[in-house]
Design an enzyme around this catalytic site. Structure first.
Site, mmCIF file in Angstrom:
data_model
loop_
_atom_site.group_PDB
_atom_site.id
_atom_site.type_symbol
_atom_site.label_atom_id
_atom_site.label_comp_id
_atom_site.label_asym_id
_atom_site.label_seq_id
_atom_site.Cartn_x
_atom_site.Cartn_y
_atom_site.Cartn_z
ATOM 1 N N SER A 1 11.488 -1.480 -3.556
ATOM 2 C CA SER A 1 10.374 -1.501 -2.618
ATOM 3 C C SER A 1 10.894 -1.614 -1.197
ATOM 4 C CB SER A 1 9.463 -2.694 -2.906
ATOM 5 O OG SER A 1 8.638 -2.418 -3.998
ATOM 6 N N HIS B 1 3.986 -4.976 1.259
ATOM 7 C CA HIS B 1 3.963 -5.959 0.169
ATOM 8 C C HIS B 1 5.258 -6.764 0.098
ATOM 9 C CE1 HIS B 1 5.732 -2.676 -2.474
ATOM 10 N NE2 HIS B 1 6.341 -3.710 -3.015
ATOM 11 N N ASP C 1 1.932 1.299 3.190
ATOM 12 C CA ASP C 1 2.614 0.081 2.748
ATOM 13 C C ASP C 1 3.900 -0.177 3.548
ATOM 14 O OD1 ASP C 1 3.523 -2.074 1.315
ATOM 15 O OD2 ASP C 1 3.123 -1.198 -0.647
HETATM 16 N N1 ARG Z 1 3.681 -1.785 -7.462
HETATM 17 C C1 ARG Z 1 4.487 -2.047 -6.316
HETATM 18 C C2 ARG Z 1 5.898 -2.389 -6.740
HETATM 19 O O1 ARG Z 1 6.119 -3.251 -7.545
HETATM 20 C C3 ARG Z 1 3.972 -3.156 -5.491
HETATM 21 C C4 ARG Z 1 2.642 -2.898 -4.905
HETATM 22 C C5 ARG Z 1 2.032 -4.108 -4.283
HETATM 23 N N2 ARG Z 1 0.621 -3.888 -4.165
HETATM 24 C C6 ARG Z 1 -0.295 -4.596 -4.848
HETATM 25 N N3 ARG Z 1 -1.539 -4.201 -4.790
HETATM 26 N N4 ARG Z 1 0.020 -5.656 -5.554
HETATM 27 O O2 ARG Z 1 6.829 -1.834 -6.248
#
Ligand code: ARG
Length: 722
Positions: free
Chosen positions: A657, A88, A228
């Site tokens: 992330s 992502h 991911d």
């Molecule tokens: N929740 C994750 C974060 O902000 C990002 C995941 C991205 N995936 C998604 N389905 N939008 O660290």
């Protein structure tokens, strides 16, 4: 005998300290936590993590940056500058490189040699040095100076300090970014020196239905089966220094890269993250919690959801539209999801009560210690600021979540600076700028579907008119609403006809022969321009006042907190600088009677799999490998299964992330990519019993590279530890 008792005591106390610890620790404070980290299983010293003179773990941690802003973290895993981050995080770059004919977002991509790697369009920073510049930045200020005066002095000092630091770099200056960042709400300032590498190339990415398996439904949730990750490489010139993209640049040779462990993780194992958490506000005032949970967050959730519905309907119907809007959907959706959870969590009465108690204790301390002169106004400043935010706070928020999510509105906004220039008949600057604007039109409309954007505009109009104080709404918008009898779809239709920003042909034509009159007559331009004027002129002074109050209250509240407990080293709020969080691999209880295991396996992929689904589809090849349990050296030694993701109790947030998750030996065991639902509000307070970091098991990553990507060239570059 005595010695033995002592060591017994020590062992006991270290057992007792085996609980989750709050803290995204700046590297400058590692000596304070070294003992605790080692008691939990770290074999490295603080010096091996962050050394001023020698290579250390921090040299393998990268900061992803675009247009001067950081957005994610990553880790170097080979001596040829190969690094990992999340899927992502690479998403935008991958989408930009994908075309309907060569759809690497959907299908994945694996460079089989360095020659096949593709320019990624972002940069990475390597942290080279940290310097405490508090003295220089705060010179000439006193704690109780009026905030506005102080801000002026601090801004001037900051510029001076930063300049001097940059000059001290000599020739290296052009390759460095120095950020002087406030810690503890303006009570301390550290300068961070980043060497910025500009030639970054995509090496590999899994197909989207692997890298984003589970989509927005699984996002922020456990159990998780998302792989991911994506892989990039840093390129350098022949001196190993940063350079603009050039074919003959070569692989960057890092000072350190992480070896990768194939051994897997067990509950209780040491785990630490290093990366760039963006922002936390763990001391948010009680009324701020109320404002966010009752107003700001719920409103944004609605607005975002409505835009997402438009996107999703069209994306499901058309593959090419899906490719075009996927990155936008993901970025709006990610925080739609999070804000939704925060709104619910933060409205729990016990959270408010806890704040109130802390604030009472603070006020008592102020009174009992005769500190009223310095700290006496803190709570009333907060109360005043939040009362005002309740009235006007949504105006800038809707600018961000509404206007900025509409392609024609963004285009109109970019043209707003042109108006005055075009009016000035004496200068031809306006004409020159218009030509520049015209050249940028294709880029601005590269992700533009007319039907989607028209519907998004209707959504934005509706929220503006229904949710905001009408007194401050643009006159042109109110007139349009009246004309269309508050039929928002009709309003968008009219705007579509009456604005050139709905159509690039019209837009190009106009900017070939631009005029101030023509701009002023344009309906969307008028709405956007008036809204900007409201923000700047009518509400601008209000926001300056609100922010000044909040800045002062935040700064003084933290200063008091440190004064109240002088022996405690408090970890500062996240501020997009490098932080370390230590902890252990750990399961948790989601709610009554529901215990979550700390890892997931391939079994869950099969359980969730839905052929052809928008979020839960997966490649046939993966499903076959799973069915045949064909996991090779990536299978877990205890059960022969493929372990997919795991939990640890590290304290992280957005920006982390892509962070490396490292075991006690300094080896990579996973990539952090998310937090769990139960701790969705952790930016406002650490939640030790339920807060978990969700990481993808590094063996799942390598399995995908090897068995799905067939990229043995990449595997052979990595230092594997069996
Ligand atoms: N929740 C994750 C974060 O902000 C990002 C995941 C991205 N995936 C998604 N389905 N939008 O660290």
């Amino acid at each position: 005998m005595f010695k033995r008792i002592l060591s017994l005591l020590l062992a006991l106390s270290s057992l007792l300290s085996l609980r989750a610890d709050e803290g995204m620790w700046p590297l400058t404070l590692l000596s304070k936590i070294q003992d605790k980290m080692q008691a939990q299983g770290l074999k490295l010293t603080a010096e091996e993590i962050y050394s001023i003179n020698n290579s250390s773990a921090k040299d393998a941690v990268v900061r992803l940056m675009k247009n001067g802003r950081m957005f994610c973290s990553g880790e170097i895993i080979s001596d040829k500058g190969l690094f990992l981050t999340n899927h992502h995080c690479g998403y935008d770059a991958i989408q930009s490189l994908a075309t309907p004919q060569d759809n690497i977002l959907t299908n994945g991509f694996w460079a089989k040699s360095m020659a096949e790697e593709r320019p990624a369009g972002f940069q990475i920073g390597l942290l080279r040095k940290i310097e405490d510049v508090t003295k220089g930045v705060l010179e000439g200020t006193k704690i109780s100076d009026p905030e506005a005066d102080r801000a002026k002095i601090v801004a001037a000092n900051l510029a001076k300090v930063k300049n001097a630091l940059l000059e001290s770099l000599g020739d290296d200056k052009k390759n460095y970014v120095i950020e002087v960042t406030s810690f503890y709400n303006g009570n301390q300032f550290l300068a961070m020196f980043y060497e910025v590498y500009r030639d970054i190339r995509l090496v590999g990415t899994p197909p989207e239905n692997v890298g984003k398996f589970g989509g927005e439904t699984d996002n922020w949730r456990w159990p998780r089966h998302t792989c991911d990750f994506s892989m990039f490489r840093i390129y350098a010139n022949s001196d190993n220094k940063p350079a603009d993209f050039a074919k003959n640049n070569t692989a960057f040779k890092p000072k350190h890269h992480f070896p990768v462990s194939l051994k897997g993780v067990k509950e209780g194992d040491y785990a630490m993250t290093m990366g760039y958490p963006g922002r936390t506000t763990r001391n948010t005032y009680s009324e701020g919690i109320v404002y966010l949970s009752k107003k700001e967050r719920p409103m944004r959730v609605q607005l975002r959801r409505d835009i997402m519905d438009v996107y999703e309907t069209h994306m499901k119907a058309d593959k090419n539209v899906r490719l075009m809007y996927s990155s936008k959907l993901a970025s709006i959706g990610n925080y739609w999801n999070k804000f939704n959870g925060e709104a619910k969590e933060l409205s729990k009465p016990e959270i408010f009560a806890k704040r109130k108690n802390e604030e009472k204790a603070f006020e008592n301390w102020v009174r009992q210690n005769n500190k009223t002169e310095t700290y006496g106004t803190v709570t009333s400043l907060y109360d005043e600021a939040y009362a005002e935010l309740n009235k006007f706070g949504l105006f800038p928020v809707y600018f961000q979540d509404g206007f900025q999510n509409s392609v024609p509105m963004v285009a109109a906004m970019r043209a707003s600076g042109l108006l005055e220039m075009l009016k000035d008949k004496k200068s031809d600057k306006g004409i020159a700028m218009a030509a520049e604007y015209r050249a940028g039109i294709p880029e601005m409309y590269i992700e533009f579907n007319s039907e989607i954007e028209k519907q998004v505009l209707a959504v934005v109009f509706r929220h503006l008119l229904q949710d905001l104080n009408p007194e401050y709404l643009p006159k042109s918008l109110k007139e349009l609403a009246e004309k269309a009898k508050n039929n928002y779809t009709l309003m968008a239709e009219i705007a579509w006809k009456k604005s050139m920003f709905s159509d690039t042909t019209k837009l190009k034509k106009f900017f070939a022969k631009p005029s101030a009159k023509g701009l002023e007559k344009d309906l969307l331009f008028a709405i956007v321009n008036e809204y900007l004027t409201v923000l700047r002129t009518d509400l601008g002074p209000k926001f300056t006042e609100i922010n000044t109050k909040l800045d002062r209250a935040n700064r003084l509240f933290l200063a008091a907190k440190m004064e109240m407990e002088p022996t405690v080293t408090m970890p500062p709020d996240a501020n997009a600088t490098m932080r370390l969080s230590y902890g252990t691999i750990k399961s948790y209880e989601g709610r009554d009677a529901l215990k979550y295991n700390y890892y997931t396996t391939s079994k869950g992929i099969s359980e969730k799999y839905i052929a052809g689904d928008f979020e839960f589809d997966a490649p046939d090849k993966l499903m076959t490998l799973v069915k045949n349990k064909d996991f090779g050296q990536y299978a877990d030694p205890t059960d022969g299964d493929l372990h997919t993701c795991f939990l640890s109790d590290n304290d992280i947030t957005g920006g982390n992330s892509g962070s490396p998750v490292i075991n006690g030996n300094g080896e990579l065991i996973g990539i952090a990519f998310d937090g769990n639902w139960e701790a969705i509000a952790s930016d406002f307070g650490f939640m030790p019993s339920v807060q978990r970091t969700i990481s993808v098991d590094i063996r799942y990553v390598l399995f995908i590279v090897d068995k799905i990507g067939g990229a043995s060239n990449i595997i052979s570059e990595i230092t594997l530890k069996k």
